[in-house]
Design a protein around this motif. Structure first.
Motif, PDB file in Angstrom:
ATOM      1  N   ASP A 188     -26.008 -18.438  -8.718  1.00  0.00           N
ATOM      2  CA  ASP A 188     -25.879 -19.011  -7.468  1.00  0.00           C
ATOM      3  C   ASP A 188     -24.558 -19.379  -7.079  1.00  0.00           C
ATOM      4  N   GLY A 189     -23.637 -19.394  -7.991  1.00  0.00           N
ATOM      5  CA  GLY A 189     -22.139 -19.687  -7.648  1.00  0.00           C
ATOM      6  C   GLY A 189     -21.919 -21.150  -8.006  1.00  0.00           C
ATOM      7  N   VAL A 190     -22.808 -21.946  -8.267  1.00  0.00           N
ATOM      8  CA  VAL A 190     -22.666 -23.631  -8.428  1.00  0.00           C
ATOM      9  C   VAL A 190     -22.993 -23.986  -9.834  1.00  0.00           C
ATOM     10  N   LEU A 191     -22.354 -24.695 -10.597  1.00  0.00           N
ATOM     11  CA  LEU A 191     -22.471 -25.069 -11.929  1.00  0.00           C
ATOM     12  C   LEU A 191     -23.554 -25.994 -11.857  1.00  0.00           C
ATOM     13  N   GLY A 192     -24.454 -26.102 -12.907  1.00  0.00           N
ATOM     14  CA  GLY A 192     -25.284 -26.813 -13.347  1.00  0.00           C
ATOM     15  C   GLY A 192     -25.280 -28.364 -12.897  1.00  0.00           C
ATOM     16  N   PRO A 193     -26.328 -29.304 -13.212  1.00  0.00           N
ATOM     17  CA  PRO A 193     -25.807 -30.659 -12.865  1.00  0.00           C
ATOM     18  C   PRO A 193     -24.565 -31.193 -14.113  1.00  0.00           C
ATOM     19  N   LEU A 194     -23.788 -31.640 -13.360  1.00  0.00           N
ATOM     20  CA  LEU A 194     -22.344 -32.307 -13.984  1.00  0.00           C
ATOM     21  C   LEU A 194     -22.691 -33.601 -14.923  1.00  0.00           C
ATOM     22  N   ARG A 195     -22.451 -33.650 -16.112  1.00  0.00           N
ATOM     23  CA  ARG A 195     -22.404 -34.695 -16.909  1.00  0.00           C
ATOM     24  C   ARG A 195     -22.039 -36.135 -16.464  1.00  0.00           C
ATOM     25  N   TYR A 196     -20.824 -35.953 -15.937  1.00  0.00           N
ATOM     26  CA  TYR A 196     -20.073 -37.116 -15.455  1.00  0.00           C
ATOM     27  C   TYR A 196     -19.965 -36.896 -13.803  1.00  0.00           C
ATOM     28  N   GLY A 197     -20.927 -36.247 -13.051  1.00  0.00           N
ATOM     29  CA  GLY A 197     -20.617 -36.179 -11.743  1.00  0.00           C
ATOM     30  C   GLY A 197     -20.507 -37.554 -11.053  1.00  0.00           C
ATOM     31  N   PRO A 256     -13.699 -31.835  -6.389  1.00  0.00           N
ATOM     32  CA  PRO A 256     -15.037 -31.855  -6.359  1.00  0.00           C
ATOM     33  C   PRO A 256     -15.522 -30.526  -6.303  1.00  0.00           C
ATOM     34  N   LEU A 257     -15.156 -29.913  -5.237  1.00  0.00           N
ATOM     35  CA  LEU A 257     -15.677 -28.583  -4.763  1.00  0.00           C
ATOM     36  C   LEU A 257     -15.275 -27.411  -5.898  1.00  0.00           C
ATOM     37  N   LEU A 258     -14.066 -27.639  -6.402  1.00  0.00           N
ATOM     38  CA  LEU A 258     -13.583 -26.816  -7.452  1.00  0.00           C
ATOM     39  C   LEU A 258     -14.161 -26.736  -8.521  1.00  0.00           C
ATOM     40  N   THR A 259     -14.507 -28.264  -9.092  1.00  0.00           N
ATOM     41  CA  THR A 259     -15.351 -28.534 -10.226  1.00  0.00           C
ATOM     42  C   THR A 259     -16.624 -28.002 -10.207  1.00  0.00           C
ATOM     43  N   LEU A 260     -17.508 -28.005  -9.029  1.00  0.00           N
ATOM     44  CA  LEU A 260     -18.730 -27.438  -8.852  1.00  0.00           C
ATOM     45  C   LEU A 260     -18.880 -25.985  -9.031  1.00  0.00           C
ATOM     46  N   ALA A 261     -17.755 -25.162  -8.607  1.00  0.00           N
ATOM     47  CA  ALA A 261     -17.650 -23.822  -8.578  1.00  0.00           C
ATOM     48  C   ALA A 261     -17.743 -22.946  -9.859  1.00  0.00           C
ATOM     49  N   CYS A 262     -18.524 -21.947  -9.942  1.00  0.00           N
ATOM     50  CA  CYS A 262     -18.835 -21.292 -11.126  1.00  0.00           C
ATOM     51  C   CYS A 262     -18.932 -20.106 -10.765  1.00  0.00           C
ATOM     52  N   ALA A 263     -18.115 -18.985 -11.174  1.00  0.00           N
ATOM     53  CA  ALA A 263     -17.913 -17.405 -10.894  1.00  0.00           C
ATOM     54  C   ALA A 263     -18.965 -16.742 -11.586  1.00  0.00           C
ATOM     55  N   ALA A 264     -19.411 -17.328 -12.887  1.00  0.00           N
ATOM     56  CA  ALA A 264     -20.350 -16.555 -13.680  1.00  0.00           C
ATOM     57  C   ALA A 264     -21.812 -17.078 -13.570  1.00  0.00           C
ATOM     58  N   CYS A 265     -21.799 -18.005 -12.683  1.00  0.00           N
ATOM     59  CA  CYS A 265     -23.441 -18.577 -12.525  1.00  0.00           C
ATOM     60  C   CYS A 265     -24.038 -17.652 -11.176  1.00  0.00           C
ATOM     61  N   CYS A 274      -5.652 -34.814 -12.229  1.00  0.00           N
ATOM     62  CA  CYS A 274      -5.855 -34.454 -13.822  1.00  0.00           C
ATOM     63  C   CYS A 274      -7.258 -34.945 -14.109  1.00  0.00           C
ATOM     64  N   VAL A 275      -7.494 -36.345 -13.921  1.00  0.00           N
ATOM     65  CA  VAL A 275      -8.773 -36.785 -14.619  1.00  0.00           C
ATOM     66  C   VAL A 275     -10.105 -36.181 -13.835  1.00  0.00           C
ATOM     67  N   MET A 276     -10.040 -35.773 -12.588  1.00  0.00           N
ATOM     68  CA  MET A 276     -11.418 -35.368 -11.736  1.00  0.00           C
ATOM     69  C   MET A 276     -11.826 -34.083 -12.377  1.00  0.00           C
ATOM     70  N   PRO A 277     -11.072 -33.364 -12.671  1.00  0.00           N
ATOM     71  CA  PRO A 277     -11.624 -32.016 -13.259  1.00  0.00           C
ATOM     72  C   PRO A 277     -11.950 -32.137 -14.746  1.00  0.00           C
ATOM     73  N   ALA A 278     -11.575 -33.153 -15.320  1.00  0.00           N
ATOM     74  CA  ALA A 278     -11.853 -33.310 -16.632  1.00  0.00           C
ATOM     75  C   ALA A 278     -13.109 -33.916 -16.699  1.00  0.00           C
ATOM     76  N   LEU A 279     -13.608 -34.911 -15.756  1.00  0.00           N
ATOM     77  CA  LEU A 279     -14.590 -35.396 -15.600  1.00  0.00           C
ATOM     78  C   LEU A 279     -15.646 -34.394 -15.274  1.00  0.00           C
ATOM     79  N   GLY A 280     -15.332 -33.587 -14.530  1.00  0.00           N
ATOM     80  CA  GLY A 280     -16.392 -32.474 -13.883  1.00  0.00           C
ATOM     81  C   GLY A 280     -16.607 -31.404 -15.120  1.00  0.00           C
ATOM     82  N   ARG A 281     -15.594 -31.240 -15.886  1.00  0.00           N
ATOM     83  CA  ARG A 281     -15.830 -30.118 -16.919  1.00  0.00           C
ATOM     84  C   ARG A 281     -16.445 -30.721 -18.395  1.00  0.00           C
ATOM     85  N   ALA A 282     -16.420 -32.141 -18.448  1.00  0.00           N
ATOM     86  CA  ALA A 282     -16.758 -32.501 -19.766  1.00  0.00           C
ATOM     87  C   ALA A 282     -18.195 -32.110 -20.100  1.00  0.00           C
ATOM     88  N   VAL A 283     -18.464 -31.800 -21.446  1.00  0.00           N
ATOM     89  CA  VAL A 283     -19.877 -31.358 -21.755  1.00  0.00           C
ATOM     90  C   VAL A 283     -20.511 -32.409 -22.637  1.00  0.00           C
TER      91      VAL A 283
END
Length: 95
Positions: A33-42, A22-31, A86-95
């Motif tokens: 503040d370093g945190v990805l915005g709200p997740l769709r399937y968080g 869950p921490l890796l899914t929220l991390a965003c190097a290009a953002c 494998c499912v958890m990062p897919a849920l975190g990155r689903a757009v």
């Protein structure tokens, strides 16, 4: 002794999808503040992390003392943890 080591491997393998993914899914190097915005399937990802992973780990460790199929239960549990990993990062990155 082998099943004890296998049980410890299952416990440590369960800690990775429960705490780290869950921490890796929220991390965003290009953002900014370093945190990805709200997740769709968080919320679904958190349910998997806090409900499904502990159930799989406890079921695996609880089934390992079975006299004829302890190693098979451990293999199935590790495979399920791999699927959840494998499912958890897919849920975190689903757009």
């Amino acid at each position: 002794m082998g099943l004890v080591v296998l049980g410890l491997i299952v416990l440590f393998a369960g800690a990775v999808p429960m705490f780290v993914v869950p921490l890796l899914t929220l991390a965003c190097a290009a953002c900014q503040d370093g945190v990805l915005g709200p997740l769709r399937y968080g919320d679904a990802q958190m349910v998997v992390a806090h409900v499904a992973v502990p159930v799989v780990v406890l079921g695996t460790v609880g089934g390992m003392p079975h006299p004829r199929g302890g190693a098979r239960v451990a293999a199935i549990g590790l495979a399920l943890l791999g699927v959840l990993l494998c499912v958890m990062p897919a849920l975190g990155r689903a757009v």
